[in-house]
Design a protein around this motif. Sequence first.
Motif, PDB file in Angstrom:
ATOM      1  N   GLU A   4       4.946   1.356  -2.673  1.00 28.93           N
ATOM      2  CA  GLU A   4       4.961   0.999  -4.086  1.00 28.93           C
ATOM      3  C   GLU A   4       4.607  -0.472  -4.235  1.00 28.93           C
ATOM      4  O   GLU A   4       5.184  -1.324  -3.570  1.00 28.93           O
ATOM      5  CB  GLU A   4       6.332   1.255  -4.708  1.00 28.93           C
ATOM      6  N   VAL A   5       3.634  -0.746  -5.085  1.00 25.57           N
ATOM      7  CA  VAL A   5       3.237  -2.111  -5.397  1.00 25.57           C
ATOM      8  C   VAL A   5       3.585  -2.344  -6.859  1.00 25.57           C
ATOM      9  O   VAL A   5       3.128  -1.606  -7.735  1.00 25.57           O
ATOM     10  CB  VAL A   5       1.720  -2.329  -5.175  1.00 25.57           C
ATOM     11  N   ILE A   6       4.402  -3.350  -7.112  1.00 30.94           N
ATOM     12  CA  ILE A   6       4.777  -3.691  -8.483  1.00 30.94           C
ATOM     13  C   ILE A   6       4.081  -5.002  -8.823  1.00 30.94           C
ATOM     14  O   ILE A   6       4.280  -6.021  -8.161  1.00 30.94           O
ATOM     15  CB  ILE A   6       6.302  -3.838  -8.624  1.00 30.94           C
ATOM     16  N   PHE A   7       3.265  -4.968  -9.853  1.00 30.30           N
ATOM     17  CA  PHE A   7       2.489  -6.133 -10.241  1.00 30.30           C
ATOM     18  C   PHE A   7       3.307  -7.014 -11.188  1.00 30.30           C
ATOM     19  O   PHE A   7       4.109  -6.519 -11.971  1.00 30.30           O
ATOM     20  CB  PHE A   7       1.179  -5.703 -10.910  1.00 30.30           C
ATOM     21  N   ARG A   8       3.076  -8.300 -11.094  1.00 28.91           N
ATOM     22  CA  ARG A   8       3.748  -9.224 -11.999  1.00 28.91           C
ATOM     23  C   ARG A   8       3.360  -8.895 -13.427  1.00 28.91           C
ATOM     24  O   ARG A   8       2.238  -8.504 -13.719  1.00 28.91           O
ATOM     25  CB  ARG A   8       3.349 -10.660 -11.697  1.00 28.91           C
ATOM     26  N   SER A   9       4.322  -9.109 -14.318  1.00 30.96           N
ATOM     27  CA  SER A   9       4.065  -8.766 -15.712  1.00 30.96           C
ATOM     28  C   SER A   9       4.930  -9.619 -16.616  1.00 30.96           C
ATOM     29  O   SER A   9       6.025 -10.026 -16.232  1.00 30.96           O
ATOM     30  CB  SER A   9       4.377  -7.282 -15.941  1.00 30.96           C
ATOM     31  N   SER A  10       4.442  -9.864 -17.792  1.00 29.26           N
ATOM     32  CA  SER A  10       5.237 -10.587 -18.785  1.00 29.26           C
ATOM     33  C   SER A  10       5.947  -9.610 -19.714  1.00 29.26           C
ATOM     34  O   SER A  10       6.685 -10.022 -20.605  1.00 29.26           O
ATOM     35  CB  SER A  10       4.336 -11.531 -19.590  1.00 29.26           C
ATOM     36  N   GLU A  12       8.288  -5.844 -20.231  1.00 31.36           N
ATOM     37  CA  GLU A  12       9.386  -5.117 -19.585  1.00 31.36           C
ATOM     38  C   GLU A  12       8.863  -4.029 -18.652  1.00 31.36           C
ATOM     39  O   GLU A  12       9.383  -3.812 -17.570  1.00 31.36           O
ATOM     40  CB  GLU A  12      10.265  -4.502 -20.672  1.00 31.36           C
ATOM     41  N   ASN A  13       7.817  -3.326 -19.074  1.00 32.07           N
ATOM     42  CA  ASN A  13       7.223  -2.265 -18.259  1.00 32.07           C
ATOM     43  C   ASN A  13       6.140  -2.858 -17.365  1.00 32.07           C
ATOM     44  O   ASN A  13       5.066  -3.208 -17.835  1.00 32.07           O
ATOM     45  CB  ASN A  13       6.622  -1.175 -19.151  1.00 32.07           C
ATOM     46  N   LYS A  14       6.421  -2.938 -16.086  1.00 29.41           N
ATOM     47  CA  LYS A  14       5.463  -3.541 -15.149  1.00 29.41           C
ATOM     48  C   LYS A  14       4.448  -2.497 -14.687  1.00 29.41           C
ATOM     49  O   LYS A  14       4.765  -1.316 -14.552  1.00 29.41           O
ATOM     50  CB  LYS A  14       6.208  -4.119 -13.947  1.00 29.41           C
ATOM     51  N   ASN A  15       3.227  -2.950 -14.438  1.00 32.30           N
ATOM     52  CA  ASN A  15       2.205  -2.084 -13.860  1.00 32.30           C
ATOM     53  C   ASN A  15       2.592  -1.819 -12.409  1.00 32.30           C
ATOM     54  O   ASN A  15       2.981  -2.738 -11.682  1.00 32.30           O
ATOM     55  CB  ASN A  15       0.830  -2.732 -13.941  1.00 32.30           C
ATOM     56  N   ARG A  16       2.472  -0.559 -11.991  1.00 32.28           N
ATOM     57  CA  ARG A  16       2.865  -0.183 -10.637  1.00 32.28           C
ATOM     58  C   ARG A  16       1.826   0.736 -10.017  1.00 32.28           C
ATOM     59  O   ARG A  16       1.248   1.579 -10.696  1.00 32.28           O
ATOM     60  CB  ARG A  16       4.211   0.557 -10.633  1.00 32.28           C
ATOM     61  N   LEU A  17       1.633   0.576  -8.713  1.00 24.50           N
ATOM     62  CA  LEU A  17       0.791   1.476  -7.935  1.00 24.50           C
ATOM     63  C   LEU A  17       1.712   2.188  -6.957  1.00 24.50           C
ATOM     64  O   LEU A  17       2.434   1.542  -6.200  1.00 24.50           O
ATOM     65  CB  LEU A  17      -0.295   0.698  -7.192  1.00 24.50           C
ATOM     66  N   TRP A  18       1.687   3.498  -6.978  1.00 22.55           N
ATOM     67  CA  TRP A  18       2.566   4.316  -6.136  1.00 22.55           C
ATOM     68  C   TRP A  18       1.685   5.199  -5.271  1.00 22.55           C
ATOM     69  O   TRP A  18       0.922   6.021  -5.779  1.00 22.55           O
ATOM     70  CB  TRP A  18       3.473   5.159  -7.030  1.00 22.55           C
ATOM     71  N   ILE A  19       1.763   5.015  -3.944  1.00 19.26           N
ATOM     72  CA  ILE A  19       0.987   5.829  -3.005  1.00 19.26           C
ATOM     73  C   ILE A  19       1.973   6.636  -2.177  1.00 19.26           C
ATOM     74  O   ILE A  19       2.733   6.077  -1.397  1.00 19.26           O
ATOM     75  CB  ILE A  19       0.107   4.952  -2.088  1.00 19.26           C
ATOM     76  N   GLU A  20       1.946   7.938  -2.379  1.00 20.68           N
ATOM     77  CA  GLU A  20       2.845   8.821  -1.640  1.00 20.68           C
ATOM     78  C   GLU A  20       2.080   9.436  -0.478  1.00 20.68           C
ATOM     79  O   GLU A  20       0.989   9.970  -0.657  1.00 20.68           O
ATOM     80  CB  GLU A  20       3.400   9.916  -2.546  1.00 20.68           C
ATOM     81  N   ARG A  26      -0.566  11.711  -2.735  1.00 22.98           N
ATOM     82  CA  ARG A  26      -0.973  11.431  -4.102  1.00 22.98           C
ATOM     83  C   ARG A  26      -0.931   9.939  -4.378  1.00 22.98           C
ATOM     84  O   ARG A  26      -0.294   9.178  -3.657  1.00 22.98           O
ATOM     85  CB  ARG A  26      -0.120  12.175  -5.105  1.00 22.98           C
ATOM     86  N   ILE A  27      -1.626   9.558  -5.441  1.00 21.61           N
ATOM     87  CA  ILE A  27      -1.650   8.170  -5.889  1.00 21.61           C
ATOM     88  C   ILE A  27      -1.390   8.178  -7.382  1.00 21.61           C
ATOM     89  O   ILE A  27      -2.058   8.890  -8.135  1.00 21.61           O
ATOM     90  CB  ILE A  27      -3.009   7.501  -5.601  1.00 21.61           C
ATOM     91  N   ASP A  28      -0.413   7.407  -7.811  1.00 23.24           N
ATOM     92  CA  ASP A  28      -0.120   7.242  -9.227  1.00 23.24           C
ATOM     93  C   ASP A  28      -0.272   5.773  -9.568  1.00 23.24           C
ATOM     94  O   ASP A  28       0.199   4.900  -8.830  1.00 23.24           O
ATOM     95  CB  ASP A  28       1.314   7.670  -9.566  1.00 23.24           C
ATOM     96  N   PHE A  29      -0.924   5.499 -10.673  1.00 26.36           N
ATOM     97  CA  PHE A  29      -1.085   4.134 -11.160  1.00 26.36           C
ATOM     98  C   PHE A  29      -0.478   4.102 -12.557  1.00 26.36           C
ATOM     99  O   PHE A  29      -0.947   4.793 -13.459  1.00 26.36           O
ATOM    100  CB  PHE A  29      -2.564   3.742 -11.186  1.00 26.36           C
ATOM    101  N   PHE A  30       0.616   3.385 -12.713  1.00 28.55           N
ATOM    102  CA  PHE A  30       1.307   3.271 -13.994  1.00 28.55           C
ATOM    103  C   PHE A  30       0.882   1.950 -14.627  1.00 28.55           C
ATOM    104  O   PHE A  30       1.128   0.877 -14.059  1.00 28.55           O
ATOM    105  CB  PHE A  30       2.820   3.291 -13.794  1.00 28.55           C
ATOM    106  N   ILE A  31       0.220   2.035 -15.763  1.00 25.91           N
ATOM    107  CA  ILE A  31      -0.265   0.823 -16.425  1.00 25.91           C
ATOM    108  C   ILE A  31       0.209   0.812 -17.879  1.00 25.91           C
ATOM    109  O   ILE A  31       0.508   1.851 -18.464  1.00 25.91           O
ATOM    110  CB  ILE A  31      -1.803   0.713 -16.391  1.00 25.91           C
ATOM    111  N   ASN A  32       0.276  -0.378 -18.436  1.00 21.66           N
ATOM    112  CA  ASN A  32       0.563  -0.514 -19.857  1.00 21.66           C
ATOM    113  C   ASN A  32      -0.755  -0.492 -20.603  1.00 21.66           C
ATOM    114  O   ASN A  32      -1.655  -1.251 -20.299  1.00 21.66           O
ATOM    115  CB  ASN A  32       1.298  -1.832 -20.127  1.00 21.66           C
ATOM    116  N   SER A  33      -0.820   0.384 -21.568  1.00 25.69           N
ATOM    117  CA  SER A  33      -2.040   0.526 -22.346  1.00 25.69           C
ATOM    118  C   SER A  33      -1.702   0.301 -23.825  1.00 25.69           C
ATOM    119  O   SER A  33      -0.656   0.735 -24.301  1.00 25.69           O
ATOM    120  CB  SER A  33      -2.614   1.924 -22.153  1.00 25.69           C
TER     121      SER A  33
END
Length: 122
Positions: A4-10, A12-20, A26-33
């Motif tokens: 899990e990579v958690i990216f810096r963010s200003s 509350e919801n941080k962008n995250r990359l999750w590689i299982e 699987r690969i999940d990329f959680f981003i704020n849009s």
Amino acid sequence: SYIEVIFRSSTENKNRLWIEIQPEERIDFFINSKKPGEGLASTPVRLNFNVLGTFGINSPEAYENILFDCYQGDKTLFPDPGFILQSWKIIDQLKALLHQGKIKPETYPDDNLTPEYFFSSV
């Protein structure tokens, strides 16, 4: 097993990359849009890739391909004896140089391999 990579963010919801890796590849990329519309509100969005969902089959288990190749007589993924002997010659030379004090391995200071070390520039 996952990475899990958690990216810096200003926010509350941080962008995250999750590689299982196991049990499901699987690969999940959680981003704020930005939400559609004129406001500046954002919402978390999940971008997803998984092997089973994309290809409809499970990938081979560990060593399944290599065992099949061995059974079929395919030596493509196996180093030949000459390669292995040459590799050991290199290692033996390095060990001799270390023992003679002609080279010294580079060491890292204690406690520097922290998440902050790896992600300080992210």
